[in-house]
Enzyme design. Structure first.
Site, PDB file in Angstrom:
ATOM      1  CG  ASP A   1     -18.668  20.478 -34.583  1.00  0.00           C
ATOM      2  OD1 ASP A   1     -17.777  21.352 -34.615  1.00  0.00           O
ATOM      3  OD2 ASP A   1     -19.859  20.722 -34.319  1.00  0.00           O
ATOM      4  CG  LEU A   2     -12.739  15.014 -37.309  1.00  0.00           C
ATOM      5  CD1 LEU A   2     -12.917  14.826 -38.805  1.00  0.00           C
ATOM      6  CD2 LEU A   2     -11.263  15.200 -36.975  1.00  0.00           C
ATOM      7  CG  ASP A   3     -14.104  11.769 -35.740  1.00  0.00           C
ATOM      8  OD1 ASP A   3     -14.282  11.617 -36.961  1.00  0.00           O
ATOM      9  OD2 ASP A   3     -13.006  11.636 -35.193  1.00  0.00           O
ATOM     10  CD  GLU A   4     -18.046  15.186 -31.247  1.00  0.00           C
ATOM     11  OE1 GLU A   4     -19.198  15.005 -30.804  1.00  0.00           O
ATOM     12  OE2 GLU A   4     -17.030  14.758 -30.688  1.00  0.00           O
TER      13      GLU A   4
ATOM     14  N   GLY B   1     -10.865  11.003 -33.442  1.00  0.00           N
ATOM     15  CA  GLY B   1      -9.614  11.487 -34.003  1.00  0.00           C
ATOM     16  C   GLY B   1      -8.787  10.407 -34.658  1.00  0.00           C
TER      17      GLY B   1
END
Lengths: 286, 286, 286, 286
Positions: free
Chosen positions: A228-231, A203
């Site tokens: 999926d952010l940063d995933e 994040g």
């Protein structure tokens, strides 16, 4: 890579006896000269990964014929596979915001001939780096992004990417979250550099999180973008030492160095077709 | 390595078209299941290097038959080659003087099962570590070395090594120069850890040389022993940061950490038959 | 450290003008010869940290008198402070379970004189390493821990620690969670080595978590133990590269190397009184 | 550094009792607020090194008065010393040839505000990078160097440096050997980046030397220029791993990354007055 014209065959499939034998016999039958080869059997996932660099001129058939004939093997073994001709330059679109360190670094590598690619354009949500990019002879597109126009803005980015017939999109510290539609459109083709050692500090403001936790290293992560952010699947990571006297500002400074190095390495692996995605992980065959 | 019984085929030969095709066809014909494979073509030396790990039980013939039949291919391609059966533990003799950090480190790795070897004996020019070694259930031989008895002493070391039917000799900070005769007897089988980043600071007291020159890193080099002191083929190296407050004593302390790490890695590559020697260089196929 | 007898003055306090001037004038008045000095002003926390190494023999008063007279300054500035006499060896109790790599490493450093400490005893919940520890002339206590006897077991550990008049407890891969009572009894005196790069992968089986996420580096964290598992102040961290071919077992192996290195560095900083705790963070003055 | 205006006092002198006491008493008497302090006693050279960062506004006297009054202490202790006002930007002239990676990197850091300096001009023996430099608003001077005009060319460089009232000259992969006259004119003010881990591989083509020796790491060295080529005091060094598949061209590529990182760090230490030269060594007080 050296001057020899070459193409790569990359594949992964459920592991079983006979994959290498079958593929290598196929290559031998068509006189493919193997310049570099890497295999990996993931014993836990029971999946096999392979990459060959083959001298184009050694082949008794054309690359297109190679693709046609290999199709049958691929089907038998349920392969995900790709043949890429490295005499054709990849086309890479760079997205950037106001922070310029990754942009400078990528353009320096491109000028030096280290990144042997075409850069059809740079896209930014700010007009800040227009003349710098244009000095390099590269078209620059200003596509502002506001809370209200996100959908339209990313449609415009997608249109520019399509018009450029580009292979890869690089988010070079592009400080916006892409639309889910855009993420879905190009799986395994959008590369981001995240300014922490994921999965630590996902994040926003990872450097402040790192400062608050008192970690002794900071890092960066180059990964494929998914919804999926940063995933997304991680391509490359590295860390750099933090000293007690380093404030969040210093972490930002140290981070710039590790970000540009990690992005450059990750992009290089991607461009050389060394990165095979399986599920949410990558195998990088070096 | 995992539980699967395996053997390795390693080879190098003058580079030309058809090596991989010939070898892989041979493997396919005998149903050899390739677990891991690495190739390297040295375009400057025009030499090809290859390593395969093959599941022993997949083969339709015995390893001895494999050797017999492969001989003809090897001759055709002028190969240096070796087939090693990894279900047979390698036998490693350790030589040590008074400094114990590498000895502790190697025995810890052996106790933990990380080094899957037999240690038939430890030989030292001092009696210092006898009971420590014997606590581990390993025979200890004290072979004093003086300016006058060098030839006899190294004949004794060679006799112990032969009696132990050992494969590899490790100089774990053994502070003596072996006799030329002993060096010549076991090319590519004696491993030394040198306490500098070669070719910097060859010879004695490298830490003091490093201190005097004011370098900002110190290092260690794991290499095969040849008659030319500190000039043998390098297997592995690494460096560690030196601070302005570090005196020669601190360099010695920092050096211990990097020495034991580099020796352990280099030895591991050697034991897994990943190190191919060509001239005065090595190719480490990982 | 060199042969000169020395003591350290370490302190932290709310930052304001005059701290260094007051302390350095105090030192100058008592002829304290400063061998090494480090200051750090945390501009965000508004807190000041300082460490001096002072030659004991240079002082015109005794260390006890020094403590008495410094007390007034400390009160004026609301200092957390400590004077430690480095001619008195610190007493370190080691706790270990079945994994031995950190134990071997610490005892090797102690034998080599690198860790200039007394080890009054080693405590373990298994009897595995008794004779190894006793070979070193160090008493060994077997204190089994079961789900039912936790409270009694940790009371026994505490009793042994007190009887040993020990300063520091090191959890050298001690695979048990200490009782809250024990954690509370020795704040800033119990050091743990955690087998991940915190805050990534807290809790159990971090190597498997790392494998599943597909990270490209694995790490280790040396921290003070608090009641909150894996959340105590971090002293030292480092990472090591993971390759695509590394399985969880290999991560465990790579982890051992980084764990023992990070624990040894963290413990060294602690023993040299370089680690100042503030809230849940440390300042390591090197 | 943070927003507080500050100046640095750096000094070295023969070690004896009372240096810190005298200096700190002097600072206390003039109400100097110490933001950061580092001391180092070289016990072998018997020399003491010290650096203070002091808040300018805390002082009861001007910086000029400070210099005047400190002069007497400096004389008593035979100090080499310097007071530098960090509210005055340093002026750095960059020399470059055809290789641009260090130039790009330095200008990127300057644009990002990380290098808080003035760059009065860039000088090159080629006209290649004129418009790139001028795009940044920095004057560019083309001073060709031929075997015949060396003396005149370096007189011209010196004239440009003097006209620019510059403090520091940076050879950012400037592929020419400066004249002895120029080297002598600015001791401790000309910084070079050498493309090897000195003292390994001095002289030309270090990457080819490294390839031939088969080293497993390559490095870079940032050092002050003296008349003795590649022998000046080392400021900073680092290394990067080389793989068996890396050819000299790859070493050149890997080298670029480590060169620009090492130059940037070394220059930063120099600009923050952290580098104290003694003989042919540096003490870098961080």
């Amino acid at each position: 890579m050296s001057a020899t014209r070459r193409f790569t065959l990359t594949l992964s499939c459920p592991d079983r006896i006979g994959i290498v034998a079958t593929v290598s016999t196929f290559l031998a039958e068509h006189h493919g000269w193997i310049i570099e080869a890497s295999h990996h059997a993931d014993e836990i996932e029971k999946r096999f990964f392979m990459r060959h660099e083959i001298a184009t001129d050694s082949l008794s058939i054309s690359i297109d014929q190679f693709r046609d004939r290999f199709e049958r093997i691929a089907r038998d073994f349920q392969m995900s596979w790709k043949v890429a001709d490295h005499s054709v330059k990849k086309r890479v679109v760079i997205l950037v915001s106001k922070l310029e360190h990754c942009l400078y670094d990528l353009l320096a590598r491109w000028k030096a001939g280290e990144l042997d690619i075409d850069i059809p354009c740079v896209i930014s949500n700010h007009d800040t780096w227009r003349s710098f990019v244009e000095w390099h002879g590269i078209p620059f597109h200003h596509v502002p992004v506001t809370p209200d126009n996100k959908e339209a803005a990313y449609d415009e980015v997608q249109r520019l990417f399509e018009d450029a017939r580009a292979d890869t999109m690089v988010l070079a510290r592009y400080m916006q979250v892409l639309s889910p539609k855009l993420c879905r459109a190009y799986p395994g083709r959008i590369i981001n550099i995240h300014h922490s050692f994921l999965p630590s500090f996902v994040g926003a403001k990872p450097y402040h999180q790192a400062y608050t936790r008192g970690v002794k290293l900071t890092g960066a992560t180059c990964h494929y973008v998914t919804e999926d952010l940063d995933e997304g699947p991680i391509i490359e990571q590295d860390t750099i030492r933090v000293r007690h006297s380093d404030r969040p500002d210093d972490l930002v400074r140290l981070g710039r160095d590790i970000e540009k190095a990690v992005l450059a390495r990750g992009l290089r692996y991607h461009l050389e077709d060394r990165v095979l995605i399986h599920g949410n992980k990558t195998v990088v065959l070096r």
